[in-house]
Design an enzyme around this catalytic site. Structure first.
Site, PDB file in Angstrom:
ATOM      1  N   ASP A  30       0.864  -1.267  -0.114  1.00  0.00           N
ATOM      2  CA  ASP A  30       0.038   0.166  -0.107  1.00  0.00           C
ATOM      3  C   ASP A  30       0.938   1.102   0.173  1.00  0.00           C
ATOM      4  O   ASP A  30       1.786   1.471   0.764  1.00  0.00           O
ATOM      5  CB  ASP A  30      -0.986  -0.011   1.067  1.00  0.00           C
ATOM      6  CG  ASP A  30      -2.138   0.937   1.005  1.00  0.00           C
ATOM      7  OD1 ASP A  30      -3.152   0.297   0.940  1.00  0.00           O
ATOM      8  OD2 ASP A  30      -1.661   2.172   1.319  1.00  0.00           O
ATOM      9  N   GLN A  94     -14.196   3.149   1.020  1.00  0.00           N
ATOM     10  CA  GLN A  94     -13.625   2.576  -0.201  1.00  0.00           C
ATOM     11  C   GLN A  94     -13.324   3.409  -1.081  1.00  0.00           C
ATOM     12  O   GLN A  94     -14.008   4.364  -1.705  1.00  0.00           O
ATOM     13  CB  GLN A  94     -14.496   1.437  -0.916  1.00  0.00           C
ATOM     14  CG  GLN A  94     -13.926   0.849  -2.080  1.00  0.00           C
ATOM     15  CD  GLN A  94     -14.619  -0.224  -2.950  1.00  0.00           C
ATOM     16  OE1 GLN A  94     -15.840  -0.642  -2.596  1.00  0.00           O
ATOM     17  NE2 GLN A  94     -14.065  -0.604  -4.205  1.00  0.00           N
ATOM     18  N   HIS A 100     -10.244  -4.876  -3.692  1.00  0.00           N
ATOM     19  CA  HIS A 100      -8.770  -5.322  -2.850  1.00  0.00           C
ATOM     20  C   HIS A 100      -9.145  -5.698  -1.617  1.00  0.00           C
ATOM     21  O   HIS A 100      -9.859  -5.073  -0.786  1.00  0.00           O
ATOM     22  CB  HIS A 100      -7.735  -4.006  -3.181  1.00  0.00           C
ATOM     23  CG  HIS A 100      -8.575  -2.653  -2.707  1.00  0.00           C
ATOM     24  ND1 HIS A 100      -9.571  -1.814  -3.427  1.00  0.00           N
ATOM     25  CD2 HIS A 100      -8.417  -2.132  -1.644  1.00  0.00           C
ATOM     26  CE1 HIS A 100     -10.011  -1.010  -2.771  1.00  0.00           C
ATOM     27  NE2 HIS A 100      -9.282  -1.010  -1.615  1.00  0.00           N
TER      28      HIS A 100
HETATM   29  P1  DGP Z   1      -9.502   1.665   0.249  1.00  0.00           P
HETATM   30  O1  DGP Z   1      -9.635   2.746   1.246  1.00  0.00           O
HETATM   31  O2  DGP Z   1      -9.997   0.395   0.970  1.00  0.00           O
HETATM   32  O3  DGP Z   1     -10.112   1.826  -1.135  1.00  0.00           O
HETATM   33  O4  DGP Z   1      -7.963   1.538  -0.094  1.00  0.00           O
HETATM   34  C1  DGP Z   1      -7.449   1.794  -1.172  1.00  0.00           C
HETATM   35  C2  DGP Z   1      -5.936   1.662  -0.659  1.00  0.00           C
HETATM   36  O5  DGP Z   1      -5.220   1.992  -1.928  1.00  0.00           O
HETATM   37  C3  DGP Z   1      -5.472   3.009   0.160  1.00  0.00           C
HETATM   38  O6  DGP Z   1      -4.983   2.055   1.384  1.00  0.00           O
HETATM   39  C4  DGP Z   1      -4.178   3.497  -0.481  1.00  0.00           C
HETATM   40  C5  DGP Z   1      -3.739   2.281  -1.914  1.00  0.00           C
HETATM   41  N1  DGP Z   1      -3.596   3.308  -2.870  1.00  0.00           N
HETATM   42  C6  DGP Z   1      -4.108   4.389  -3.625  1.00  0.00           C
HETATM   43  N2  DGP Z   1      -3.451   4.572  -4.637  1.00  0.00           N
HETATM   44  C7  DGP Z   1      -2.352   3.753  -4.697  1.00  0.00           C
HETATM   45  C8  DGP Z   1      -1.152   3.737  -5.600  1.00  0.00           C
HETATM   46  O7  DGP Z   1      -1.143   4.387  -6.508  1.00  0.00           O
HETATM   47  N3  DGP Z   1      -0.348   2.834  -5.312  1.00  0.00           N
HETATM   48  C9  DGP Z   1      -0.480   1.862  -4.131  1.00  0.00           C
HETATM   49  N4  DGP Z   1       0.487   1.094  -3.943  1.00  0.00           N
HETATM   50  N5  DGP Z   1      -1.213   2.112  -3.385  1.00  0.00           N
HETATM   51  C10 DGP Z   1      -2.536   2.973  -3.443  1.00  0.00           C
END
Ligand code: DGP
Length: 114
Positions: A30, A94, A100
């Site tokens: 993340d 979300q 995910h």
């Molecule tokens: P949610 O809130 O459950 O939709 O979590 C989405 C997660 O995705 C959040 O913890 C941050 C992560 N995230 C968002 N954009 C990116 C990205 O570009 N790369 C990575 N590795 N994680 C990301």
């Protein structure tokens, strides 16, 4: 799907710290970790969220769950404990509309979640 962030990560169009991938799923760290271990497991197939799963996706949910457990093992948090979270929709906050599973571990967590 062409305009989906996580589809682009799955296709390698956007860089991510990938810890596991196969033909069905991709797991990557993340970008904003909430715990020392914070990995996201996604299906390569574009599914918006938990509510959008169909009967034909049931095996894929098992694959995601099994991958999460393997990652917890590989990251060294299987014994100390970890949490698998799927946020679905606005109340769950979300933020990325591609299914995910968060794998969170490496520190003591509290319950209930905020
Ligand atoms: P949610 O809130 O459950 O939709 O979590 C989405 C997660 O995705 C959040 O913890 C941050 C992560 N995230 C968002 N954009 C990116 C990205 O570009 N790369 C990575 N590795 N994680 C990301």
């Amino acid at each position: 799907m062409t305009d989906c962030l996580f589809c682009k990560i799955a296709q390698g169009e956007i860089q991510a710290d990938v810890v596991f991938e196969d033909g069905d799923v991709v797991a990557f760290r993340d970008i904003n970790p909430q715990t020392p271990v914070h990995v996201l497991v996604i299906p390569r197939k574009h599914i918006v969220g938990f509510s959008d799963l169909t009967e034909g996706d049931e095996w894929l949910v098992g694959k995601i769950a099994r991958t999460a457990a393997r990652i917890a093992e590989a990251e060294g948090v299987a014994e100390s404990g970890y949490r698998c979270v799927v946020n679905n929709g606005p109340h769950a906050q979300q933020s990325v509309p591609h299914l995910h599973m968060h794998v969170l571990g490496g520190r003591q967590m509290s319950w209930p979640p905020g």
